[in-house]
Structures are given as C-alpha cells and as structure tokens.
Design a protein around this motif. Structure first.
Motif, PDB file in Angstrom:
ATOM      1  N   ALA A 289     -48.466  -8.868 -44.793  1.00 56.28           N
ATOM      2  CA  ALA A 289     -48.475 -10.141 -45.514  1.00 56.28           C
ATOM      3  C   ALA A 289     -47.053 -10.672 -45.656  1.00 56.28           C
ATOM      4  N   GLU A 290     -46.874 -11.973 -45.450  1.00 51.53           N
ATOM      5  CA  GLU A 290     -45.546 -12.573 -45.504  1.00 51.53           C
ATOM      6  C   GLU A 290     -45.453 -13.624 -46.609  1.00 51.53           C
ATOM      7  N   GLN A 291     -44.251 -13.760 -47.143  1.00 50.36           N
ATOM      8  CA  GLN A 291     -43.897 -14.855 -48.046  1.00 50.36           C
ATOM      9  C   GLN A 291     -42.443 -15.191 -47.790  1.00 50.36           C
ATOM     10  N   SER A 292     -42.061 -16.443 -47.979  1.00 53.12           N
ATOM     11  CA  SER A 292     -40.696 -16.884 -47.699  1.00 53.12           C
ATOM     12  C   SER A 292     -40.169 -17.716 -48.852  1.00 53.12           C
ATOM     13  N   ILE A 293     -38.856 -17.692 -48.986  1.00 51.65           N
ATOM     14  CA  ILE A 293     -38.167 -18.527 -49.959  1.00 51.65           C
ATOM     15  C   ILE A 293     -36.867 -19.003 -49.324  1.00 51.65           C
ATOM     16  N   THR A 294     -36.499 -20.246 -49.597  1.00 50.96           N
ATOM     17  CA  THR A 294     -35.239 -20.798 -49.087  1.00 50.96           C
ATOM     18  C   THR A 294     -34.271 -20.967 -50.243  1.00 50.96           C
ATOM     19  N   VAL A 295     -33.074 -20.411 -50.092  1.00 52.34           N
ATOM     20  CA  VAL A 295     -32.068 -20.424 -51.155  1.00 52.34           C
ATOM     21  C   VAL A 295     -30.728 -20.826 -50.567  1.00 52.34           C
ATOM     22  N   ASP A 296     -29.748 -20.974 -51.441  1.00 47.26           N
ATOM     23  CA  ASP A 296     -28.396 -21.297 -50.975  1.00 47.26           C
ATOM     24  C   ASP A 296     -27.558 -20.046 -50.748  1.00 47.26           C
ATOM     25  N   LEU A 297     -27.720 -19.046 -51.623  1.00 45.09           N
ATOM     26  CA  LEU A 297     -26.903 -17.835 -51.560  1.00 45.09           C
ATOM     27  C   LEU A 297     -27.752 -16.601 -51.822  1.00 45.09           C
ATOM     28  N   ILE A 298     -27.332 -15.480 -51.249  1.00 46.06           N
ATOM     29  CA  ILE A 298     -28.004 -14.202 -51.463  1.00 46.06           C
ATOM     30  C   ILE A 298     -26.995 -13.198 -52.008  1.00 46.06           C
ATOM     31  N   VAL A 299     -27.380 -12.496 -53.077  1.00 47.54           N
ATOM     32  CA  VAL A 299     -26.593 -11.375 -53.578  1.00 47.54           C
ATOM     33  C   VAL A 299     -27.408 -10.106 -53.338  1.00 47.54           C
ATOM     34  N   SER A 300     -26.875  -9.210 -52.538  1.00 43.26           N
ATOM     35  CA  SER A 300     -27.560  -7.960 -52.230  1.00 43.26           C
ATOM     36  C   SER A 300     -27.099  -6.879 -53.202  1.00 43.26           C
TER      37      SER A 300
ATOM     38  N   SER B 132     -24.230 -15.105 -44.247  1.00 39.97           N
ATOM     39  CA  SER B 132     -23.317 -14.637 -45.292  1.00 39.97           C
ATOM     40  C   SER B 132     -24.112 -14.093 -46.470  1.00 39.97           C
ATOM     41  N   ILE B 133     -23.891 -12.837 -46.795  1.00 38.17           N
ATOM     42  CA  ILE B 133     -24.575 -12.181 -47.908  1.00 38.17           C
ATOM     43  C   ILE B 133     -23.524 -11.574 -48.819  1.00 38.17           C
ATOM     44  N   ASP B 134     -23.616 -11.845 -50.097  1.00 40.01           N
ATOM     45  CA  ASP B 134     -22.622 -11.368 -51.050  1.00 40.01           C
ATOM     46  C   ASP B 134     -22.940  -9.953 -51.522  1.00 40.01           C
ATOM     47  N   HIS B 135     -21.872  -9.176 -51.751  1.00 40.12           N
ATOM     48  CA  HIS B 135     -21.982  -7.816 -52.244  1.00 40.12           C
ATOM     49  C   HIS B 135     -22.349  -7.846 -53.728  1.00 40.12           C
TER      50      HIS B 135
ATOM     51  N   ARG C 240     -18.499 -20.779 -56.692  1.00 39.86           N
ATOM     52  CA  ARG C 240     -19.354 -20.480 -55.542  1.00 39.86           C
ATOM     53  C   ARG C 240     -20.836 -20.540 -55.919  1.00 39.86           C
ATOM     54  N   TYR C 241     -21.156 -20.199 -57.162  1.00 42.90           N
ATOM     55  CA  TYR C 241     -22.560 -20.052 -57.556  1.00 42.90           C
ATOM     56  C   TYR C 241     -23.120 -21.213 -58.375  1.00 42.90           C
ATOM     57  N   GLU C 242     -22.293 -21.822 -59.182  1.00 40.62           N
ATOM     58  CA  GLU C 242     -22.821 -22.832 -60.107  1.00 40.62           C
ATOM     59  C   GLU C 242     -23.433 -24.004 -59.341  1.00 40.62           C
ATOM     60  N   GLY C 243     -24.636 -24.384 -59.754  1.00 40.56           N
ATOM     61  CA  GLY C 243     -25.323 -25.506 -59.141  1.00 40.56           C
ATOM     62  C   GLY C 243     -26.036 -25.179 -57.848  1.00 40.56           C
ATOM     63  N   ARG C 244     -26.109 -23.890 -57.481  1.00 42.09           N
ATOM     64  CA  ARG C 244     -26.750 -23.501 -56.228  1.00 42.09           C
ATOM     65  C   ARG C 244     -27.885 -22.514 -56.514  1.00 42.09           C
ATOM     66  N   HIS C 245     -28.888 -22.521 -55.672  1.00 37.70           N
ATOM     67  CA  HIS C 245     -30.020 -21.620 -55.841  1.00 37.70           C
ATOM     68  C   HIS C 245     -29.623 -20.243 -55.295  1.00 37.70           C
ATOM     69  N   VAL C 246     -29.685 -19.243 -56.155  1.00 33.12           N
ATOM     70  CA  VAL C 246     -29.220 -17.900 -55.793  1.00 33.12           C
ATOM     71  C   VAL C 246     -30.386 -16.917 -55.830  1.00 33.12           C
ATOM     72  N   LEU C 247     -30.490 -16.123 -54.786  1.00 31.84           N
ATOM     73  CA  LEU C 247     -31.466 -15.041 -54.718  1.00 31.84           C
ATOM     74  C   LEU C 247     -30.741 -13.717 -54.910  1.00 31.84           C
ATOM     75  N   VAL C 248     -31.189 -12.919 -55.886  1.00 32.31           N
ATOM     76  CA  VAL C 248     -30.649 -11.580 -56.116  1.00 32.31           C
ATOM     77  C   VAL C 248     -31.712 -10.574 -55.696  1.00 32.31           C
ATOM     78  N   VAL C 249     -31.348  -9.659 -54.806  1.00 34.14           N
ATOM     79  CA  VAL C 249     -32.282  -8.660 -54.294  1.00 34.14           C
ATOM     80  C   VAL C 249     -31.869  -7.292 -54.805  1.00 34.14           C
ATOM     81  N   GLY C 250     -32.794  -6.584 -55.457  1.00 34.52           N
ATOM     82  CA  GLY C 250     -32.497  -5.252 -55.970  1.00 34.52           C
ATOM     83  C   GLY C 250     -33.041  -5.075 -57.367  1.00 34.52           C
ATOM     84  N   ALA C 251     -33.314  -3.816 -57.743  1.00 30.41           N
ATOM     85  CA  ALA C 251     -33.965  -3.551 -59.023  1.00 30.41           C
ATOM     86  C   ALA C 251     -33.114  -2.708 -59.969  1.00 30.41           C
ATOM     87  N   GLY C 252     -31.829  -2.536 -59.660  1.00 32.62           N
ATOM     88  CA  GLY C 252     -30.985  -1.685 -60.485  1.00 32.62           C
ATOM     89  C   GLY C 252     -30.136  -2.455 -61.479  1.00 32.62           C
ATOM     90  N   HIS C 253     -29.196  -1.735 -62.091  1.00 30.21           N
ATOM     91  CA  HIS C 253     -28.342  -2.343 -63.108  1.00 30.21           C
ATOM     92  C   HIS C 253     -27.401  -3.394 -62.526  1.00 30.21           C
TER      93      HIS C 253
END
Length: 453
Positions: free
Chosen positions: A301-312, A188-191, A203-216
């Motif tokens: 080269a690889e690196q990994s991170i474990t999170v609860d939610l992803i926002v793409s 599940s990946i959030d828009h 949905r987000y409070e208290g959870r580790h969130v990863l945001v991917v992207g460099a725009g506004h």
C-alpha cells in the motif's frame, strides 16, 4: 583461532603482557572518550586521545543549541570530576539541565585542557590493524602493537585501543527496510537536530517540513518547528501508533524526558503536528511543488506527501570499517559485541533497564580493542551516558590489571517509565533503531528528553 570472544583468563593474560612502552590510544574526545582518558590518567597509564574534528567534542558542538534532559549530576564522570576538582574546578549546579554547548564549555573543555598535548584534534583515524599482521595471521599477533593510520597519512602504534568515536557521523538511512529510499541521494535531506529556533530558523520558517523518526531527536525537532509561524509540520513514523515516542510521561524518573513526550502528544492531538503512521519511506523525488515522499508498506500500500524540507531523525548505526583488519565478534542484529547484545536489546529493554556490564561484555577476540560509549551499543537506542562512563572505568581498570575493580560493575540509572511492548513496536526498533545521543529540546524551548545522560 577462536570463533568467539576470548575468555576472562585469556583477556587477563593479554593485559599482563601489554606493551608498556606504547600508549593506550582513545579514539574520540567526547564525554566517554575523555572519561576514559581521566581513568587512564588516574591509573598512571600513558595515553593519547585522537579527535577527528577540529575541536574536542566536535559532534556535540553540532547540537550545542540543544538542552539535555539529564541534569549535571548524571553528566559528569567520577574520575573526571576528581581530576578537575583537584585543579580548582567548581562543578555546575547538579540539578541544572545543560545545553550541549554548556557541556563542552563547562566540563569537557576544562577536562581536555588538563591533558594538554595528549589530546589531538584534526586526527581522524581511517584504519586499525596489528603491526605486521593482517586479520588472518595469528602467530605473534597478541605481542604485536596496534597500528593506527590517520587521514593525514600519519601512523601511530598503541598498546591498546579504546574506541569511543560514537555514531553521530553514521546516521541511518531515510528509507525503510534498512535501505536508502529511491532517490534519497538526489534530494537534500537535513540531519537530525537542526537549530530550528536559532541559526537555521530562516531555512525552516514558513515552509512545510516533514520529520521522519520516532525517537527523542525527532520529538525535539517537532517541538521546535511547532513554535514557528506559518510552518506546517508533518511527522512520519513506521509504527501503527506513537505510544512509544510519547514515552513514560509522569512515570519517567527524569521529568524533562517525560515532559518531552507529553508536549509532543499535545501537539499531535491539537492538530499542530500532523502525524502519519505506518509510513515506510520508499521513494523521494523533487517536483515543481517541492519534494514528494512516498511510503510503501510491506503489503504494497502506498501513500505520498509533498513537502518543502525533510529532517531525517531515523537514528544511527556504528561504523566498524576502521577495524576491518581486527578480529571482532559482532552481534548480527545490533552490531554490538555478541555478549552485550541481549543486555541492551531494545525489544526487551528501555534505557533504564539495561543491566550493569563492563569489560567482559565489551571484549572481542582481538585482545586490547574495546569499543565503548554509544558505539558499543550498535543500533540499540538504549544507551545512557552514565553507562558509557562505567564502561570506561571498567575497561581502564582491566588494562591496568585491576580485575577486581574491572568486574565490580555498578549502574544506578534513572528509569524511563516505559519499556517496549507489542510486536509492531519491536519490529520498528529492530528495523530502524539507532543509538541516540543527547537528543532533547532546543535551549530556547525549555528542557526536554534523551536516552543519554
């Protein structure tokens, strides 16, 4: 048969022969689509607006909680203003920064009401062709009306088509290199632009969130997440640094847009937001501890991170599939028209440095079909709403046969205060850029920024 766009004389010849017994069909009832309708109304041309959503501006409604960084004075099309004011409408405070919901309620909804049943909702276009002609057949093509097929099985004919359907429903993938990450469709990946401080807070409070992207859009979401308690926030970008994302700061002609990057920079500096640079999403997979996201750089080269939610928030791309039977001349890099591409190339331009352009740059070998608005920019993230309004004015003037007005294209854009520079930055934009809609900060968090307005 021509391999490129038709010359101005050929385009003018088509408009002089346009079938006046059929309407011009506008696809999309967002700001640019309704602006086109306003110009068509002023020109006395029959038209029909088809909106795929259940309401007008359905895409904007999905980020209605967001406040744009461009004040009302940049958000209202001139023809739309004239029609509304003639009907007794009073424009909002020109210096106010509206939310998406306010843009709909205070501007787009009253405008659509003026057009009555010429605006149809729940009317999703699935294909466009020429009546009796596939893409290969040339004889009699230009005299044949456009054939529009709808999702409900209905069909319509049109004298010309203005495609202002946008790109909100076709976001870029999460993975690097333009390809979906391994496992992307299994997690599940959030828009972009969730309502972090409102309807989606639980949905987000208290959870580790990863945001991917460099725009506004990414910046907007990061600023909102940072306001939640006990909510770790990680930000991943492909570039080696976040300089482009921070923007122009005090040099930005739109202060709210400049403040967006300044505030984000402060969050990263303070450690409230953890920044991962050189992050090329390669694989995502669910684990017992959450979602593991792995980056693999071009060198391996690889690196990994474990999170609860992803926002793409990786941008958007145009979907030209509905026009597969039309003769389009698309730039192989951006997916815009070939003539427009060098004027909007994000390797050379920021939002405020795009030169004026209109019907000639938007023309395809298929006369009478124009994609305008954010869709016209393909994957370039340099679109401004004011640019879309001028496109609409120019195209409609051409359809009316007023070529002097069509080619008198003028733009007065607020400078971004920053342009792209550096090879890594250029590579990131080429690889993953997508046109941003009015991405800003949440209404509850103050005014923020966007490339649109």
């Amino acid at each position: 048969m021509s391999d490129g766009c038709r010359g101005p004389a050929a385009i003018e010849q088509f408009t002089s022969e346009r079938r006046d017994d059929l309407p011009v069909v506008v696809i999309g009832a967002g700001p640019v689509g309704l602006a086109a309708a306003a110009h068509l109304a002023e020109r006395g041309l029959d038209f029909l607006v088809l909106e795929a959503g259940e309401r007008i501006a359905a895409s904007i409604a999905q980020w209605g909680h967001v406040r744009v960084f461009s004040p009302w004075k940049y958000d209202i099309d001139a023809a739309a203003r004239r029609l509304l004011e003639a009907d007794g409408w009073t424009a909002p405070d020109p210096e106010w920064l509206p939310t998406g919901a306010e843009i709909i309620a205070d501007y787009l909804a009253p405008l659509a009401e003026l057009f009555g049943d010429r605006v149809r909702t729940d009317a999703r276009v699935t294909a466009i062709s020429r009546l009796g002609h596939d893409r290969v057949r040339t004889a009699g093509r230009e005299q044949a009306p456009f054939l529009i097929r709808l999702a409900d099985g209905g069909e319509l004919q049109a004298s010309a088509i203005i495609d202002a359907s946008g790109t909100w429903t076709s976001p870029n993938v999460l993975g690097a290199s333009g390809l979906p990450a391994h496992g992307e469709d299994e997690v599940s990946i959030d828009h972009a632009l969730p309502d972090v401080l409102g309807a989606d807070r639980h949905r987000y409070e208290g959870r580790h969130v990863l945001v991917v992207g460099a725009g506004h859009s990414a910046a907007t979401t990061l600023l909102a997440l940072a306001q939640l308690d006990d909510t770790p926030v990680t930000w991943a970008i492909r570039a080696g640094n976040a300089g482009r994302a921070y923007g122009g700061g005090d040099a930005d002609a739109l202060p709210a847009r400049g403040a967006l990057g300044t505030r984000l920079h402060a969050l990263v500096t303070s450690g409230r937001v953890q920044l991962l640079t050189g992050f090329f999403t390669h694989r995502v997979r669910a684990t017992g501890d959450g979602v593991e996201v792995t980056s693999r750089t071009p060198s391996g080269a690889e690196q990994s991170i474990t999170v609860d939610l992803i926002v793409s928030a990786t941008g958007y791309r145009p979907d030209h599939s509905i026009a597969a039977e039309l003769r389009l001349d698309l730039d192989p890099v951006l997916g815009s028209t070939r003539r427009l591409a060098p004027l909007i190339d994000p390797n050379q331009h920021s939002c405020g440095t795009v030169p004026p352009h209109g019907v000639d740059e938007l023309a395809h070998p298929e006369p009478g079909y124009y994609a305008i608005g954010v869709k016209s920019y393909g994957r370039a993230p340099t679109f401004l709403l004011a640019t879309g309004y001028e496109q609409a004015r120019s195209v409609v003037a051409a359809l009316a046969g007023d070529w002097q007005a069509a080619r008198d294209v003028r733009l007065d854009l607020p400078a971004t205060g920053v342009c792209s520079s550096g090879l890594a930055e250029a590579q990131e934009r080429r690889a993953g850029g997508g046109p941003l809609l009015l991405a800003t900060v949440p209404a509850t968090g103050g005014a923020g920024g966007s490339c649109c307005g």
